[in-house]
Design an enzyme around this catalytic site. Structure first.
Site, mmCIF file in Angstrom:
data_model
loop_
_atom_site.group_PDB
_atom_site.id
_atom_site.type_symbol
_atom_site.label_atom_id
_atom_site.label_comp_id
_atom_site.label_asym_id
_atom_site.label_seq_id
_atom_site.Cartn_x
_atom_site.Cartn_y
_atom_site.Cartn_z
ATOM 1 N N GLY A 70 0.807 -1.226 0.000
ATOM 2 C CA GLY A 70 0.000 0.000 0.000
ATOM 3 C C GLY A 70 0.836 1.270 0.000
ATOM 4 O O GLY A 70 2.043 1.251 0.213
ATOM 5 N N TYR A 134 9.652 9.972 -3.092
ATOM 6 C CA TYR A 134 9.125 8.598 -3.049
ATOM 7 C C TYR A 134 10.221 7.617 -2.598
ATOM 8 O O TYR A 134 9.998 6.788 -1.714
ATOM 9 C CB TYR A 134 8.593 8.248 -4.438
ATOM 10 C CG TYR A 134 8.327 6.800 -4.694
ATOM 11 C CD1 TYR A 134 7.298 6.134 -4.045
ATOM 12 C CD2 TYR A 134 9.103 6.084 -5.613
ATOM 13 C CE1 TYR A 134 7.038 4.786 -4.298
ATOM 14 C CE2 TYR A 134 8.843 4.748 -5.876
ATOM 15 C CZ TYR A 134 7.817 4.103 -5.210
ATOM 16 O OH TYR A 134 7.571 2.771 -5.459
ATOM 17 N N ARG A 172 15.655 0.548 -19.861
ATOM 18 C CA ARG A 172 15.957 0.533 -18.420
ATOM 19 C C ARG A 172 15.309 -0.675 -17.754
ATOM 20 O O ARG A 172 15.911 -1.347 -16.914
ATOM 21 C CB ARG A 172 15.463 1.842 -17.798
ATOM 22 C CG ARG A 172 15.651 1.919 -16.321
ATOM 23 C CD ARG A 172 15.296 3.296 -15.752
ATOM 24 N NE ARG A 172 15.141 3.142 -14.336
ATOM 25 C CZ ARG A 172 14.004 2.868 -13.725
ATOM 26 N NH1 ARG A 172 12.879 2.772 -14.412
ATOM 27 N NH2 ARG A 172 13.964 2.701 -12.426
HETATM 28 C C1 15L Z 1 8.527 1.917 -8.802
HETATM 29 O O1 15L Z 1 8.908 1.888 -7.634
HETATM 30 C C2 15L Z 1 7.126 2.243 -9.129
HETATM 31 O O2 15L Z 1 6.214 1.801 -8.149
HETATM 32 C C3 15L Z 1 6.717 1.749 -10.494
HETATM 33 O O3 15L Z 1 5.520 2.390 -10.849
HETATM 34 C C4 15L Z 1 7.799 2.009 -11.533
HETATM 35 O O4 15L Z 1 7.992 3.389 -11.705
HETATM 36 C C5 15L Z 1 9.089 1.352 -11.079
HETATM 37 O O5 15L Z 1 9.446 1.791 -9.800
HETATM 38 C C6 15L Z 1 10.243 1.594 -12.060
HETATM 39 O O6 15L Z 1 11.298 2.075 -11.648
HETATM 40 O O7 15L Z 1 10.081 1.256 -13.228
#
Ligand code: 15L
Length: 268
Positions: A70, A134, A172
């Site tokens: 979550g 984040y 990537r």
């Molecule tokens: C993450 O942590 C995200 O939750 C996901 O949406 C993608 O952005 C992923 O990383 C990523 O780096 O591709």
């Protein structure tokens, strides 16, 4: 493990895992801030806002283990990250401690370490280098897990997830992709392995182009079945000639690193 709670059950990973884990544990309690599809046999559904401690306490009642997916899953405003990923995960660990939960699997992210250069191969022992607010919130969750493991003996399994999906979607992601079945296996190791105290692993398939030394996952029994390489030719061809950002290309976190970037010189 009798009753296992999964938060973030309405998200992409949550919806897939709901199917993968169906019938694996006697009761799977599914929670999200938004309403979920009705409970089937062996399921319970719940709506909880993670920033609301009273609701989180009710959510974890009677639970043996938690899969915590979550919270906010990409870069966002500080206020939003603060409520969902900082206050929210604190509430989760604290309520879990009060309720005697034995095991927590936390979906952390490659963005907790996104500012490592792509040329570097990193393992589970590196210090965090978050690439976004984040990513900082994921590093906070990892630190909180360490505290609750050391001080309260909760088994904490941290999966730094790369990119989850049926297939890798760009260059990537060829290095950080994880397939649904491989993530399902890692989650089950996190819940079921008898000797987890505090472990960090990378949530990636067995990609030939991986940036990670995932020896810790392998030590705990992870045997990925998928590799992004069969998709590489098509992915690279689709991207050929597209404009590239130098910062995004240099660091593992990609566009998360390039966004809002103002440094005059690059840190290796
Ligand atoms: C993450 O942590 C995200 O939750 C996901 O949406 C993608 O952005 C992923 O990383 C990523 O780096 O591709």
């Amino acid at each position: 493990m009798h009753r296992v709670l999964m938060t973030g059950a309405a998200g992409g990973i949550g919806r897939a895992l709901r199917e993968t884990l169906r019938g694996v544990y006697p009761v799977l309690r599914l929670s999200d801030r938004v309403p979920l599809a009705p409970a089937r046999d062996g399921e319970e559904v719940d709506v909880t806002e993670l920033a609301d401690m009273g609701a989180v306490r009710r959510m974890v009642e009677g639970v043996d283990a938690i899969i915590h997916l979550g919270g906010v899953s990409a870069e966002n405003t500080w206020e939003s990250i603060l409520q969902s990923n900082i206050v929210g995960i604190f509430n989760l660990f604290e309520a879990a401690r009060e309720a005697g939960v034995r095991r927590i699997v936390f979906a952390t992210s490659n963005h907790a370490v996104g500012f490592y250069p792509r040329k570097e191969r990193i393992d589970h022992r590196v210090v965090p280098r978050p690439d976004s607010r984040y990513g900082v919130s994921k590093a906070f969750g990892e630190a909180l897990g360490s505290l609750y493991s050391d001080k309260h003996g909760i088994g904490v399994f941290l999966i730094r997830i790369g990119n989850f999906g049926e297939k890798p979607i760009d260059k990537r992601r060829l290095s950080i992709w994880i397939s649904p079945r491989d993530l399902g296996e890692l989650i089950r190791i996190g819940i079921e392995h008898p000797d987890i105290r505090y472990e960090i692993v990378y949530g990636v398939s067995g990609n030939a182009r991986s940036w990670y030394d995932n020896a810790n996952a392998h030590r705990l029994g992870y045997r990925p079945q998928d590799d992004s390489e069969p998709y590489a030719e098509a992915v690279l061809a689709a991207e050929a000639g597209a404009p590239q950002d130098a910062i995004a290309e240099y660091y593992q976190g990609g566009t998360f690193c390039a966004a809002e970037y103002t440094a005059k010189t690059r840190r290796d």
